[in-house]
Design a protein around this motif. Structure first.
Motif, PDB file in Angstrom:
ATOM      1  N   ASP A 110       0.826  -1.221   0.000  1.00  0.00           N
ATOM      2  CA  ASP A 110       0.000   0.000   0.000  1.00  0.00           C
ATOM      3  C   ASP A 110       0.858   1.267   0.000  1.00  0.00           C
ATOM      4  N   LEU A 111       1.979   1.219   0.701  1.00  0.00           N
ATOM      5  CA  LEU A 111       2.853   2.397   0.748  1.00  0.00           C
ATOM      6  C   LEU A 111       3.349   2.773  -0.642  1.00  0.00           C
ATOM      7  N   GLY A 112       3.459   1.766  -1.521  1.00  0.00           N
ATOM      8  CA  GLY A 112       3.906   2.021  -2.887  1.00  0.00           C
ATOM      9  C   GLY A 112       3.006   2.973  -3.646  1.00  0.00           C
ATOM     10  N   ASP A 113       1.735   3.045  -3.242  1.00  0.00           N
ATOM     11  CA  ASP A 113       0.803   3.970  -3.880  1.00  0.00           C
ATOM     12  C   ASP A 113       1.199   5.419  -3.625  1.00  0.00           C
ATOM     13  N   TYR A 114       1.977   5.643  -2.563  1.00  0.00           N
ATOM     14  CA  TYR A 114       2.392   7.004  -2.211  1.00  0.00           C
ATOM     15  C   TYR A 114       3.878   7.249  -2.459  1.00  0.00           C
ATOM     16  N   MET A 115       4.615   6.173  -2.657  1.00  0.00           N
ATOM     17  CA  MET A 115       6.064   6.317  -2.843  1.00  0.00           C
ATOM     18  C   MET A 115       6.505   6.009  -4.271  1.00  0.00           C
ATOM     19  N   GLY A 116       5.529   5.696  -5.121  1.00  0.00           N
ATOM     20  CA  GLY A 116       5.838   5.526  -6.534  1.00  0.00           C
ATOM     21  C   GLY A 116       6.012   4.074  -6.963  1.00  0.00           C
ATOM     22  N   THR A 117       5.887   3.882  -8.282  1.00  0.00           N
ATOM     23  CA  THR A 117       5.973   2.536  -8.868  1.00  0.00           C
ATOM     24  C   THR A 117       7.344   1.911  -8.634  1.00  0.00           C
ATOM     25  N   LYS A 118       8.383   2.737  -8.727  1.00  0.00           N
ATOM     26  CA  LYS A 118       9.747   2.222  -8.536  1.00  0.00           C
ATOM     27  C   LYS A 118       9.885   1.609  -7.146  1.00  0.00           C
ATOM     28  N   HIS A 119       9.380   2.309  -6.137  1.00  0.00           N
ATOM     29  CA  HIS A 119       9.449   1.794  -4.760  1.00  0.00           C
ATOM     30  C   HIS A 119       8.670   0.482  -4.644  1.00  0.00           C
ATOM     31  N   LYS A 120       7.504   0.432  -5.274  1.00  0.00           N
ATOM     32  CA  LYS A 120       6.671  -0.757  -5.198  1.00  0.00           C
ATOM     33  C   LYS A 120       7.373  -1.956  -5.824  1.00  0.00           C
ATOM     34  N   LEU A 121       8.017  -1.726  -6.964  1.00  0.00           N
ATOM     35  CA  LEU A 121       8.757  -2.799  -7.613  1.00  0.00           C
ATOM     36  C   LEU A 121       9.958  -3.233  -6.764  1.00  0.00           C
ATOM     37  N   GLU A 122      10.641  -2.236  -6.193  1.00  0.00           N
ATOM     38  CA  GLU A 122      11.801  -2.545  -5.348  1.00  0.00           C
ATOM     39  C   GLU A 122      11.405  -3.416  -4.156  1.00  0.00           C
ATOM     40  N   LYS A 123      10.219  -3.179  -3.618  1.00  0.00           N
ATOM     41  CA  LYS A 123       9.775  -3.907  -2.436  1.00  0.00           C
ATOM     42  C   LYS A 123       8.981  -5.172  -2.777  1.00  0.00           C
ATOM     43  N   SER A 124       8.779  -5.456  -4.047  1.00  0.00           N
ATOM     44  CA  SER A 124       7.906  -6.561  -4.440  1.00  0.00           C
ATOM     45  C   SER A 124       8.380  -7.914  -3.915  1.00  0.00           C
ATOM     46  N   LEU A 125       9.677  -8.153  -3.958  1.00  0.00           N
ATOM     47  CA  LEU A 125      10.187  -9.434  -3.463  1.00  0.00           C
ATOM     48  C   LEU A 125      10.100  -9.511  -1.938  1.00  0.00           C
ATOM     49  N   VAL A 126      10.283  -8.364  -1.270  1.00  0.00           N
ATOM     50  CA  VAL A 126      10.136  -8.326   0.186  1.00  0.00           C
ATOM     51  C   VAL A 126       8.684  -8.636   0.563  1.00  0.00           C
ATOM     52  N   LEU A 183       2.213  -7.731 -16.093  1.00  0.00           N
ATOM     53  CA  LEU A 183       3.044  -6.526 -16.046  1.00  0.00           C
ATOM     54  C   LEU A 183       3.277  -5.992 -17.455  1.00  0.00           C
ATOM     55  N   SER A 184       3.093  -4.696 -17.614  1.00  0.00           N
ATOM     56  CA  SER A 184       3.262  -4.079 -18.931  1.00  0.00           C
ATOM     57  C   SER A 184       4.729  -4.082 -19.360  1.00  0.00           C
ATOM     58  N   TRP A 185       4.940  -3.848 -20.639  1.00  0.00           N
ATOM     59  CA  TRP A 185       6.305  -3.837 -21.190  1.00  0.00           C
ATOM     60  C   TRP A 185       7.159  -2.778 -20.497  1.00  0.00           C
ATOM     61  N   SER A 186       6.584  -1.588 -20.299  1.00  0.00           N
ATOM     62  CA  SER A 186       7.356  -0.491 -19.694  1.00  0.00           C
ATOM     63  C   SER A 186       7.739  -0.810 -18.252  1.00  0.00           C
ATOM     64  N   LEU A 187       6.825  -1.444 -17.512  1.00  0.00           N
ATOM     65  CA  LEU A 187       7.137  -1.801 -16.126  1.00  0.00           C
ATOM     66  C   LEU A 187       8.147  -2.942 -16.060  1.00  0.00           C
ATOM     67  N   ARG A 188       8.089  -3.841 -17.039  1.00  0.00           N
ATOM     68  CA  ARG A 188       9.108  -4.907 -17.088  1.00  0.00           C
ATOM     69  C   ARG A 188      10.488  -4.312 -17.317  1.00  0.00           C
ATOM     70  N   LYS A 189      10.558  -3.297 -18.158  1.00  0.00           N
ATOM     71  CA  LYS A 189      11.828  -2.621 -18.405  1.00  0.00           C
ATOM     72  C   LYS A 189      12.342  -1.960 -17.127  1.00  0.00           C
ATOM     73  N   LEU A 190      11.447  -1.302 -16.417  1.00  0.00           N
ATOM     74  CA  LEU A 190      11.837  -0.664 -15.152  1.00  0.00           C
ATOM     75  C   LEU A 190      12.292  -1.709 -14.146  1.00  0.00           C
ATOM     76  N   ALA A 191      11.576  -2.825 -14.079  1.00  0.00           N
ATOM     77  CA  ALA A 191      11.947  -3.909 -13.158  1.00  0.00           C
ATOM     78  C   ALA A 191      13.308  -4.492 -13.520  1.00  0.00           C
ATOM     79  N   THR A 192      13.612  -4.530 -14.813  1.00  0.00           N
ATOM     80  CA  THR A 192      14.917  -5.036 -15.257  1.00  0.00           C
ATOM     81  C   THR A 192      16.039  -4.109 -14.789  1.00  0.00           C
ATOM     82  N   VAL A 193      15.783  -2.803 -14.848  1.00  0.00           N
ATOM     83  CA  VAL A 193      16.771  -1.832 -14.381  1.00  0.00           C
ATOM     84  C   VAL A 193      17.015  -2.003 -12.880  1.00  0.00           C
ATOM     85  N   ILE A 194      15.935  -2.252 -12.130  1.00  0.00           N
ATOM     86  CA  ILE A 194      16.039  -2.368 -10.672  1.00  0.00           C
ATOM     87  C   ILE A 194      16.699  -3.671 -10.257  1.00  0.00           C
TER      88      ILE A 194
END
Length: 306
Positions: free
Chosen positions: A168-184, A216-227
């Motif tokens: 839920d915090l990812g909704d306020y901290m951005g998609t990047k944060h949500k992806l970073e915390k996804s495995l956690v 997951l969309s193509w653009s989000l997969r690209k972002l996840a790859t960067v992370i």
């Protein structure tokens, strides 16, 4: 003489584990037992759901001079509050539940803390709550979940609500944060499932996690790859396995699980099973706002299926 006999009777009752508790300002006695009968549970819960005075405060002044009785009463009161909290949650009495548990927001008891996290999040999700208040409530709820996990990392509910609220915090901290915390998030949900494999909600959320990464969309997969370098992956098949397992654990426990089964089968091009589960979602008796939203979405999806 009568008063002496009555006090002896009350004392014996308290010490034998059958406390007789006197309510403040009421010249009558309420009989309870450590192991309540079903009849008492039903009548007590109905009274509370109708908004009548709660029974959790009865006995505030009940024979504090008897040490062992006071211990019994303390345990009794804690159990009563938790019992009421769980019932209010099942009734979708969000505001009453939040107000009840807010009295214990300084508690160090994990059973109160994770319920505070759940109740505060529920209040944040109520339709019509202003955006700034919703954000504050989500952060407040996360604080309770974090504290619950610190107090007892062997409690499945601590891991469950920590994972949910971290998402839920990812909704306020951005998609990047949500992806970073996804495995956690998944790690905590898996741990919750390990500690309590019979909690259908945890299994459902794991299914939702898998579904989200499967679509997951193509653009989000690209972002996840960067992370991550190699981003987290999942599939509709894995999501389906979790959704079906949740339904096996407790059939019909949640309208959204029925909907997600329908949507997953749609993604897998299985129209027959999609129609089956979407029909169940449509016909689910709505209690909460979310149930009503599920009903509307299921109706729309069924129209598209024809």
């Amino acid at each position: 003489m009568t008063g002496t006999l009555l006090m002896r009777f009350l004392t014996r009752s308290l010490l034998s584990g059958n406390p007789i508790i006197r309510s403040r300002g009421v010249a009558s006695f309420i009989w309870t037992t450590a192991k309540r009968t079903n009849a008492f549970l039903i009548s007590g819960r109905v009274a509370f759901c109708l908004g009548l005075p709660t029974v959790c405060y009865l006995g505030h002044e009940a024979y504090r001079g008897i040490h062992s009785a006071a211990v019994v009463f303390a345990l009794e009161k804690e159990e009563e509050i938790i019992e009421q909290a769980d019932y209010l949650h099942s009734c979708a009495e969000t505001e009453k539940l939040y107000q009840l548990l807010q009295q214990y927001n300084n508690s160090n008891d994990v059973e109160f803390l994770w319920r505070l996290a759940r109740a505060t999040r529920d209040r944040a999700m109520v339709q019509g709550v202003p955006a700034d208040q919703k954000k504050a409530l989500v952060y407040e709820a996360f604080g309770y979940a974090e504290k619950a996990l610190e107090k007892d990392d062997a409690c499945f509910a601590s891991h469950k609500w920590y994972g949910i609220l971290l998402s839920d915090l990812g909704d306020y901290m951005g998609t990047k944060h949500k992806l970073e915390k996804s495995l956690v998030i998944r790690k905590h949900l898996e741990r919750a499932k390990e500690l309590n494999p019979n909690d259908p909600t945890t299994v459902y959320i794991l299914g939702y996690w898998c579904f989200s990464f499967a679509e997951l969309s193509w653009s989000l997969r690209k972002l996840a790859t960067v992370i991550f370098g190699t981003p987290p992956t999942s599939s509709y098949e894995e999501a389906l396995e979790f959704f079906l397992k949740a339904e096996e654990v407790k059939p019909g426990f949640y309208s959204k699980n029925l909907l997600m089964l329908g949507k997953t089968y749609l993604a897998l091009k299985d129209k027959e099973n999609a129609h089956l589960w979407l029909t169940k979602a449509r016909d689910y008796r709505p209690i909460t706002t979310e149930d009503k939203e599920v009903h509307q979405e299921a109706v729309q999806l069924l129209k598209r299926l024809g």
